[in-house]
Design a protein around this motif. Structure first.
Motif, mmCIF file in Angstrom:
data_model
loop_
_atom_site.group_PDB
_atom_site.id
_atom_site.type_symbol
_atom_site.label_atom_id
_atom_site.label_comp_id
_atom_site.label_asym_id
_atom_site.label_seq_id
_atom_site.Cartn_x
_atom_site.Cartn_y
_atom_site.Cartn_z
ATOM 1 N N ARG A 337 0.833 -1.212 0.000
ATOM 2 C CA ARG A 337 0.000 0.000 0.000
ATOM 3 C C ARG A 337 0.864 1.257 0.000
ATOM 4 N N SER A 338 1.926 1.260 0.777
ATOM 5 C CA SER A 338 2.793 2.435 0.863
ATOM 6 C C SER A 338 3.398 2.785 -0.498
ATOM 7 N N ASP A 339 3.914 1.770 -1.194
ATOM 8 C CA ASP A 339 4.497 2.021 -2.510
ATOM 9 C C ASP A 339 3.440 2.431 -3.529
ATOM 10 N N GLU A 340 2.262 1.799 -3.432
ATOM 11 C CA GLU A 340 1.193 2.131 -4.376
ATOM 12 C C GLU A 340 0.778 3.598 -4.248
ATOM 13 N N TYR A 341 0.640 4.072 -3.009
ATOM 14 C CA TYR A 341 0.209 5.459 -2.841
ATOM 15 C C TYR A 341 1.333 6.450 -3.117
ATOM 16 N N LEU A 342 2.570 6.027 -3.030
ATOM 17 C CA LEU A 342 3.667 6.870 -3.480
ATOM 18 C C LEU A 342 3.491 7.178 -4.969
ATOM 19 N N TRP A 343 3.116 6.146 -5.719
ATOM 20 C CA TRP A 343 2.883 6.325 -7.151
ATOM 21 C C TRP A 343 1.553 7.038 -7.405
ATOM 22 N N TRP A 344 0.517 6.663 -6.664
ATOM 23 C CA TRP A 344 -0.826 7.207 -6.878
ATOM 24 C C TRP A 344 -0.832 8.740 -6.763
ATOM 25 N N GLN A 345 -0.084 9.268 -5.787
ATOM 26 C CA GLN A 345 -0.129 10.712 -5.550
ATOM 27 C C GLN A 345 0.521 11.498 -6.684
ATOM 28 N N VAL A 346 1.352 10.826 -7.483
ATOM 29 C CA VAL A 346 2.028 11.515 -8.573
ATOM 30 C C VAL A 346 1.100 11.702 -9.778
ATOM 31 N N ALA A 347 0.540 10.635 -10.295
ATOM 32 C CA ALA A 347 -0.224 10.734 -11.532
ATOM 33 C C ALA A 347 -1.726 10.587 -11.329
ATOM 34 N N GLU A 348 -2.143 9.475 -10.743
ATOM 35 C CA GLU A 348 -3.575 9.196 -10.631
ATOM 36 C C GLU A 348 -4.312 10.291 -9.853
ATOM 37 N N TYR A 349 -3.832 10.592 -8.656
ATOM 38 C CA TYR A 349 -4.512 11.562 -7.795
ATOM 39 C C TYR A 349 -4.525 12.952 -8.432
#
Length: 362
Positions: A337-349
């Protein structure tokens, strides 16, 4: 080609066909399985995932592999679907693994836990991040093998008869919610109530309970909760992306021909996508209808969310201290989850936030 040579080739071809045909026939036997669901037929999307599996399997095997689907309670009580599959009463079930936290809280991790993974992250963890190996290592202890077979997406936080502005407003509140989520909310003052789906409406109407959670706009509208509770809260932080699983009895699964295993696996993967897409299509219109009918949408405040996150982390530590299976799985999930949200906050969010703001500006 000379006629004599042609006859030799034809004879050889016919002989090869005669040898090959029985092998093909043997790999495509007549198989009939029973699948018990944890859901009623009236909830057509979540129940429909199992129907999709049966349909795909029949079509891909020319009806040689048939799966008969039964709604919750028809042959097995809804919340005993896993038990019936484990002991071989049925070959297969369609259920949510967090229903079985009474056996072991580890079951919840592979469906959804408070402040867990969203739907796409659940699939990513399962298919690519080691979740499948961890999950089925654990499920094997119950004599089953599990497959993602649907997802509702992030659920709503439920229906409340009064507004919830602070953590103090949760104190003594009787809410229909069970499992791991109920244990978390109990830490912040909620009194969890275990009620079957059909008992929720009358309990809300009579005031026996103060709040209840189910799924989301499409299914909640069907159950009529808007008539007996005014406030509809979001998000359902305990179900950020709940996976609905299909479980097969391990011996029955191992006895299937390899091509049938591949066909069934692909059918369940297809149903997994089908359910998520269908809820994404149905929920917007249902939400519009609910709001037009007087439902009051409310977000949980940051105070409530922070208190529940703190309670969640405390609960994970308590369970992990005495349950090695839980600790192994929850640690792996949280790291992912930690790694996923590191990525999520860059592009998806960033993209979603911009598009949402653009929509509200018209």
């Amino acid at each position: 080609m000379k006629r004599r040579d042609f006859l030799k080739v034809s004879a050889a071809g016919a002989a090869a066909t005669a040898v090959a045909s029985p092998a093909i026939a043997q790999s495509s036997p007549e198989v009939k399985w029973r699948l018990t669901s944890s859901f009623p037929k009236s909830l057509d999307t979540i129940y429909g995932g199992a129907e999709q599996v049966a349909k795909y399997v029949a079509e891909m095997t020319d009806n040689k592999f048939q799966i008969q689907v039964f709604a919750g309670g028809e042959i097995v009580p809804a919340l005993q679907a896993l038990d019936a599959t484990s002991n071989g009463t049925v070959e297969m079930c369609h259920t949510v693994s967090y229903y079985y936290v009474g056996k072991d809280p580890t079951f919840a991790i592979y469906a959804s836990v408070p402040f867990g993974l969203n739907a796409r992250q659940q699939n990513s963890w399962w298919y690519q991040g080691g979740g499948m190996e961890l999950g089925n290592e654990f499920f094997k202890k119950s004599n089953v093998i599990g497959f993602p077979c649907g997802n509702t997406g992030t659920q709503m936080g439920g229906w409340f008869r009064k507004e919830i502005k602070t953590v103090a407003d949760l104190s003594g509140l009787k809410m229909r919610i069970g499992g791991i989520a109920g244990q978390v909310l109990q830490k912040v003052g909620v009194v969890p109530q275990q009620l079957a789906g059909g008992d929720i409406y009358p309990a809300l109407e009579k005031g026996t309970i103060d709040a209840a959670e189910w799924v989301g706009p499409y299914d909640d509208e069907k159950l009529g909760f808007a008539k007996v509770a005014k406030y509809y809260y979001y998000p359902g932080f305990w179900e950020g992306g709940p996976t609905v699983h299909a479980f097969a009895n391990l011996e029955k699964w191992n006895a299937l021909p390899k091509n049938y295993q591949a066909i069934l696996t692909n059918a369940m993967t297809n149903a997994n996508t089908w359910m998520a897409a269908r809820y994404d299509m149905q929920n917007p219109a249902a939400l519009k209808r609910l709001v037009a009918g007087g439902t009051q949408l409310r977000p949980f405040t940051n105070e409530v969310l922070e208190a529940c996150l703190k309670a969640t982390n405390e609960l994970w530590a308590e369970i992990s201290a005495k349950n090695p299976d839980f600790k192994k799985s929850i640690d792996a999930m949280q790291a992912y989850r930690s790694d996923e949200y590191l990525w999520w906050q860059v592009a998806e969010y960033t993209y979603d936030s911009f598009m949402i703001r653009s929509r509200t500006r018209g």
